[in-house]
Each structure stands twice: as C-alpha cells, then as structure tokens.
Scaffold this active site. Structure first.
Site, PDB file in Angstrom:
ATOM      1  N   GLU A   1      16.541  -4.505  -7.492  1.00 36.73           N
ATOM      2  CA  GLU A   1      17.086  -3.466  -8.346  1.00 36.73           C
ATOM      3  C   GLU A   1      17.250  -2.220  -7.474  1.00 36.73           C
ATOM      4  OE1 GLU A   1      14.742  -2.438 -11.787  1.00 36.73           O
ATOM      5  OE2 GLU A   1      16.213  -0.916 -12.386  1.00 36.73           O
TER       6      GLU A   1
ATOM      7  N   ARG B   1       2.908 -11.983  -5.655  1.00 36.89           N
ATOM      8  CA  ARG B   1       3.365 -10.807  -4.937  1.00 36.89           C
ATOM      9  C   ARG B   1       2.564 -10.612  -3.671  1.00 36.89           C
ATOM     10  NH1 ARG B   1       5.655  -6.047  -7.020  1.00 36.89           N
ATOM     11  NH2 ARG B   1       6.901  -6.899  -8.646  1.00 36.89           N
TER      12      ARG B   1
ATOM     13  N   LYS C   1       7.587   0.527  -6.411  1.00 39.45           N
ATOM     14  CA  LYS C   1       8.608   1.528  -6.111  1.00 39.45           C
ATOM     15  C   LYS C   1       8.364   2.814  -6.877  1.00 39.45           C
ATOM     16  CE  LYS C   1      11.929  -1.579  -6.584  1.00 39.45           C
ATOM     17  NZ  LYS C   1      13.256  -2.192  -6.727  1.00 39.45           N
TER      18      LYS C   1
HETATM   19  P1  ATP Z   1       8.230  -2.996  -7.522  1.00 40.15           P
HETATM   20  O1  ATP Z   1       7.334  -3.551  -8.576  1.00 40.15           O
HETATM   21  O2  ATP Z   1       7.602  -2.845  -6.201  1.00 40.15           O
HETATM   22  O3  ATP Z   1       8.929  -1.773  -7.947  1.00 40.15           O
HETATM   23  P2  ATP Z   1      10.234  -4.819  -8.292  1.00 40.15           P
HETATM   24  O4  ATP Z   1       9.748  -6.185  -8.528  1.00 40.15           O
HETATM   25  O5  ATP Z   1      10.537  -3.988  -9.467  1.00 40.15           O
HETATM   26  O6  ATP Z   1       9.294  -4.110  -7.266  1.00 40.15           O
HETATM   27  P3  ATP Z   1      12.845  -5.601  -7.532  1.00 40.15           P
HETATM   28  O7  ATP Z   1      13.897  -4.792  -6.884  1.00 40.15           O
HETATM   29  O8  ATP Z   1      13.042  -6.015  -8.929  1.00 40.15           O
HETATM   30  O9  ATP Z   1      11.498  -4.808  -7.383  1.00 40.15           O
HETATM   31  O10 ATP Z   1      12.486  -6.846  -6.630  1.00 40.15           O
HETATM   32  C1  ATP Z   1      13.428  -7.668  -5.990  1.00 40.15           C
HETATM   33  C2  ATP Z   1      12.779  -8.974  -5.657  1.00 40.15           C
HETATM   34  O11 ATP Z   1      11.675  -8.766  -4.788  1.00 40.15           O
HETATM   35  C3  ATP Z   1      12.247  -9.663  -6.898  1.00 40.15           C
HETATM   36  O12 ATP Z   1      12.560 -11.037  -6.809  1.00 40.15           O
HETATM   37  C4  ATP Z   1      10.765  -9.438  -6.810  1.00 40.15           C
HETATM   38  O13 ATP Z   1      10.082 -10.470  -7.441  1.00 40.15           O
HETATM   39  C5  ATP Z   1      10.528  -9.384  -5.310  1.00 40.15           C
HETATM   40  N1  ATP Z   1       9.337  -8.585  -5.002  1.00 40.15           N
HETATM   41  C6  ATP Z   1       9.091  -7.323  -5.386  1.00 40.15           C
HETATM   42  N2  ATP Z   1       7.883  -6.907  -4.960  1.00 40.15           N
HETATM   43  C7  ATP Z   1       7.354  -7.952  -4.270  1.00 40.15           C
HETATM   44  C8  ATP Z   1       6.122  -8.169  -3.584  1.00 40.15           C
HETATM   45  N3  ATP Z   1       5.190  -7.224  -3.531  1.00 40.15           N
HETATM   46  N4  ATP Z   1       5.928  -9.354  -2.997  1.00 40.15           N
HETATM   47  C9  ATP Z   1       6.862 -10.309  -3.042  1.00 40.15           C
HETATM   48  N5  ATP Z   1       8.034 -10.181  -3.673  1.00 40.15           N
HETATM   49  C10 ATP Z   1       8.293  -9.012  -4.290  1.00 40.15           C
HETATM   50 MG    MG Z   2      11.998  -5.281 -10.912  1.00 38.66          MG
END
Ligand code: ATP
Ligand code: MG
Length: 579
Positions: A44, A269, A279
């Site tokens: 995102e 994660r 984020k």
């Molecule tokens: P955050 O919670 O850090 O804001 P998010 O999951 O909202 O991250 P996205 O942009 O939606 O961020 O994530 C893009 C991809 O990266 C998704 O498939 C998510 O599952 C993966 N992802 C995000 N954080 C992690 C992590 N800490 N370890 C592994 N994969 C991750």
């Molecule tokens: Mg997300």
C-alpha cells in the site's frame, strides 16, 4: 515432462532452503492445479518500505524466480487519504534496488476499480450484498463479540433493485460520507467476525492520486485484494499471518463471483529487535522528527538501510537466512548486521581513517621525506590489487590506541612501548606532550628504519617487517599522514531503541524507549588521500573500525561518511557490562 513437472523436479533437487510455502506450491504443481507459479508483492503506497517488506519482496519474487514463474508489483491503492505518489516512487525504487524486476507487470488496484464495481453489482444481483444505511456506530455495535453473535442490520433485506439503485447513487456522489456502505451478506452469527457482513465499499469524497475525482466510493482491502489477485491470474497469494482470519472471506468472495481462485498462504511477519516496523509508527518517527526522514540511516526502511551502506545482496541474504515461519517471532538485528558484514568483507575496499586523531611526531624521521607505502585493497580479493599510502614525519593515530597507564594486556601504544604502524614501521613512544589542563595533545615517537613492512602476498596481507628486524611487536595500529590527510565528517549510528522490543511494554509508549545516543557526529576525522574523490553510495572498510558508506549529503570539499556497521558486534559486550 510438461513445464510444471519440470519446475517441480528442479525444485525438489535444489539445495535452496525449503519451507512450507514451497511444499504447498510443490503439491499444487504435482496435482496439476497450477501450471505456472504467479505471485505478487502488493504494497500500500502509504509509507516507505521497511525490512519486513523486503522479506516479503524476496519471498514473492524469489519464489517466482525459483519456479520459473512470474511476480507482479501491485500497488494496493484503495485508501486515497493516506496514499501518495511520493510513496509509489519510493517503493518502485526500493524494489528495483533490491534487484527484482516485474517486466511490464506493474499494476495498481485502482486500475481495477471499474471491474471491482462490476463484481459488486454481480454480488448484489445474486442477493449476496446490500446497501446498509446504518451509521458506522450502529454497524460497529451490531457486530457482536467473538463469543456473541452479531445482529442483522434493519437494511439487510432490501430488494436487489433498491440495492442496485442505492449503490449506483453512492457511486454517483449523491450521498455524504458515512451515510451508506455496501456490505456482503454472509452470516451475522459466524464465529469468524470477518464473515459478519463485512463492509465492501464506503463513500470517501477524496481525490485519488491516480483516478482523480472519478470515484467517491472506494473498495475495502478485503474486496479489492482477492479480486485483484484473481484478475492478474495470481496462483499463490502470500501474505502475513494477520490475514489468516480473513482467508474465509477471501475465498467466499471468489467463490461467489465464480472467477479464478488463487490460494492464499500466510506466513509470520518479520520483526527485528531494537526497532519498530509498522508504517504508522515509522511515519510518526519522521513527522515528530525523532529521525531526519524516512531514509535516516537508523530507520529499518530499505531507503534508510541503503543510505547507511547496506547492500541489496546483504538484505537478500538476510531474508534467506531468516527463512519463512508460521509463528510470530522476533529476529535479532545482529543477524542483519552479520549479513552486511559478511558481504562487505568480500567486496569493500580497505582504507585507513582516524576518527579521533592524536598527533604523533616521529623525531628521527627525515623532515621532508614522504614514502609511498604499498597497501592491500582487500585481503579477501586479490584482484582488487594494492595502492600507495603516503607516510611522513607527522601522523595521526586513534586516541584510543594510546594509553598513558595501560593495563597489562594493552598491546597498542604506551610510554616506552612499541607498536607497528600498519604497512609502515615499528615506532616507540618516547614522550607524551600535554596542554595546561593535562590533556594529551601530541606524542613524540621514534621509528625503527629497519622494520619497514613488505607485502608478502595480498591475500595473506602479512607484513614481513617483524621478520626482517628480528623483533616482534604484538600490536598493529592504523594511521594517516598529517600533511596528506583529508578531513571528513563521520556519522556514527547506534540502535534507535534501548530495548529489544519497544512495543512490548503495555504501560509505556514505544517512543519512551528511543535511544538518546543513537547518533553521533565526528567532525574532524582524518582520511588517507585515496578517499578524496569518494562518491555518494561508495562503501569502504576503514581498517579496524568498520564499514562506512559515503552519504548523499557528501560533497567534494566536505566528505560525509555513515558508519554502516562495526567490524565486530560490540553491542552484546556493552550490554553485558551494563547488567
Ligand atoms: P505495516 O503493518 O508495516 O504498515 P502493511 O502490512 O500495512 O505494513 P503493506 O504495504 O500492506 O504494509 O504490505 C505489503 C506486503 O508486505 C503485504 O503482503 C504484507 O503482508 C507484507 N509485509 C508487511 N510487513 C511485513 C513484515 N514485517 N514481514 C513480512 N512481510 C510484511
Ligand atoms: Mg497493509
């Protein structure tokens, strides 16, 4: 053998680390359910990518590569209020920098808004979705709890015609935000809260960075994600564990629409010690100026790590080492540091630099003489050759390499004692000069002309001086010639937080654990002249000190270096001492 079987055979014999995701893929290939593996990385664009995302990128692109399949980059841009082009651009840069390529398969969920709208109409027509005109409070209150069923909305049994009409008018902007939502009609008493008539669309009168004012309804994640996967022909939709509970909804939507049905697989994660990784929190650190920006070298962001001097190879290696877990865990940041040390050890040019200089005058060295001494560029890689380093009567050494009253096992310089200067001579400290306050400001030393170092071979980087003179000294220290020295600013970084898991304390906000000493600037480091023309992004090993990278703020007349990592992990020791 058809393609899929061939990939399977190759993979089964491959030595790459196996994991449960590969087992699932192998099964799907074996049963013929999947012919060609197709994954995606779906960020995102509401912030910069962090090392957790790097894990997901390496996993998705890595699997595609390993199985000779494809991986798309798809922006999950369904929440215009928080998203921006700056973030899109940074994500593209970061994924490329990590070494992955999506060819022409760069997509945006917003590309599918028309199709998603059509899908919603299909659902309404099947009697599987309805417009709810309850307030968001009412919807929340009627959801129930994990142990009590929810209550059905009074609008749940609207006719298909009425729903179609209202949904279209929602789209046309006839209603205010919060007045209506589109909900799936599933089961208000499902034990899974996500199946209790989840919201699919809400009204948001916010322009979108790609679709402008075209839409004033936006799909929710659960509606956009699975259908986007389906549209792109994704075979394995890999996401993190928090989506496990969404999987029945993911499957339900695709089943109702009767379209291509990817398989969702969840993994844990990546979490790292001494940092935070959401984020939202990283944005807070940036906005509240705890750090200088998303690419502050203390940040766990890809751009921060890049600026600090990490290599894509090190990050990919780290990602492989941590593997793929099914349960949440927290990885020691020392492993990430190990990966970059290991990589830079093989490739980084060695140079000499003194961070905290102490001047030495070699009293018996000819006044205007300069010797160009041979020095090894990288003992791990003979092909990197040697270079000349100038030596003269006055040199700088590290303040720490001298002690007036040394403990027993101090093998560096002290009054009356000898030490070897790397690539040069053995010197002896004859006199300590102090200022009026008693601070040591200079040492007078003698050098032994018969102990000049000679490189025996580059790879062993051994110096023959001691053998020649028949004398041995225990310590060798680095130095820089005073008259040839180049000044530089050196930025030293430490962990951003003082405790392993800053989010673990229920009473305290994570920001209370910010390390007040995570950043130190050294203004007058002295470098050997070789570094005069070092360019931003270039990486070096400063002998005995660590790996350093030229910062983007560096200029020809004002060099700036970031310390990527020390040569050894000193943190564990310091921690022990503090206990
Ligand atoms: P955050 O919670 O850090 O804001 P998010 O999951 O909202 O991250 P996205 O942009 O939606 O961020 O994530 C893009 C991809 O990266 C998704 O498939 C998510 O599952 C993966 N992802 C995000 N954080 C992690 C992590 N800490 N370890 C592994 N994969 C991750
Ligand atoms: Mg997300």
């Amino acid at each position: 053998m058809d393609d899929s079987k061939e990939e399977l055979a190759k993979n089964e014999s491959s030595t790459a680390q196996s994991n449960f995701i590969k087992e699932i893929i192998n099964e799907d290939l074996k049963s013929g359910k999947v012919k060609k593996v197709h994954t995606r990385f779906p960020p995102e664009p509401n912030g910069y990518l962090h090392i957790g995302h790097a894990k997901s990128i390496c996993l998705n692109f890595g699997l595609a590569k390993e199985y000779n399949g494809l991986c798309n980059l798809r922006f999950d841009d369904t929440n215009p209020a928080k998203e921006s082009v700056e973030y899109v651009d940074s994500i593209i840069e970061d994924v490329k920098w990590l070494g992955f390529d999506w060819d022409d398969r760069l997509f945006y969920a917003s590309d599918y808004f028309d199709q998603l709208y059509e899908y919603a109409i299909k659902l309404i027509k099947k009697g599987k979705a309805y417009v709810d005109s309850s307030t968001s409070e009412q919807i929340k209150d009627s959801r129930g709890t994990p142990t009590e069923p929810g209550k059905e909305s009074p609008f749940r049994n609207r006719s298909v015609e009425e729903n179609l009409d209202l949904f279209e008018r929602m789209k046309n902007g006839e209603f205010e935000e919060g007045t209506h939502v589109l909900r799936a009609k599933i089961d208000m008493s499902s034990p899974n809260m996500w199946m209790r008539d989840p919201i699919l669309y809400r009204i948001r009168k916010v322009p979108h960075h790609r679709t402008g004012d075209k839409w004033c309804i936006y799909p929710m994640y659960d509606w956009a994600h699975g259908q986007s996967d389906s549209i792109e022909g994704i075979t394995h939709s890999i996401c993190t564990l928090e989506f496990e509970i969404h999987r029945p909804l993911y499957d339900w939507c695709l089943d109702q629409l009767e379209i291509h049905h990817p398989r969702q697989i969840e993994f844990a994660r990546l979490n790292l010690t001494y940092t935070v990784m959401s984020k939202r929190k990283l944005l807070e650190l940036v906005e509240e100026k705890y750090v200088t920006g998303w690419d502050d070298p203390r940040m766990p962001t890809i751009s921060g790590l890049r600026r600090r001097g990490f290599t894509p190879e090190a990050i990919r290696d780290f990602s492989e080492r941590v593997g793929v877990a099914k349960r949440d865990n927290i990885i020691d940041v020392a492993l990430l540091e190990y990966s970059v040390r290991d990589d830079l050890n093989k490739r980084a040019q060695r140079v000499m630099a003194v961070l905290k200089p102490l001047k030495i005058v070699l009293t018996n060295y000819p006044d205007n003489q300069v010797e160009e001494l041979d020095s090894v560029n990288n003992p791990e890689d003979e092909s990197m050759g040697t270079r000349k380093v100038p030596f003269s009567k006055e040199i700088f050494i590290e303040q720490d390499d001298f002690m007036e009253n040394p403990p027993k096992k101090f093998f560096r310089l002290s009054p009356g004692n000898e030490v070897r200067l790397r690539y040069a001579y053995i010197i002896k400290c004859e006199e300590v000069i102090k200022d009026e306050q008693g601070n040591i400001i200079e040492l007078k030393c003698s050098y032994d002309p018969g102990t000049k170092s000679h490189l025996r071979s580059i790879t062993s980087a051994t110096e023959r001086g001691s053998a020649q003179s028949g004398r041995k000294v225990k310590g060798t220290i680095h130095w820089v010639s005073v008259k040839h020295a180049v000044n530089a600013e050196v930025r030293l970084y430490d962990r951003l937080f003082t405790i392993e898991d800053p989010e673990s304390d229920e009473q305290k906000n994570y920001k209370e654990f910010i390390n007040p000493n995570s950043f130190e600037i050294i203004n007058s480091a002295k470098l050997e002249p070789y570094l005069q023309n070092a360019k931003p992004g270039e990486r070096f090993q400063f002998e005995r000190l660590g790996y350093f990278c030229v910062d983007k703020e560096s200029e020809k007349d004002k060099l700036v270096f970031n310390r990527t990592v020390t040569l050894k992990d000193t943190w564990a020791k310091i921690e022990k001492r503090n206990q």
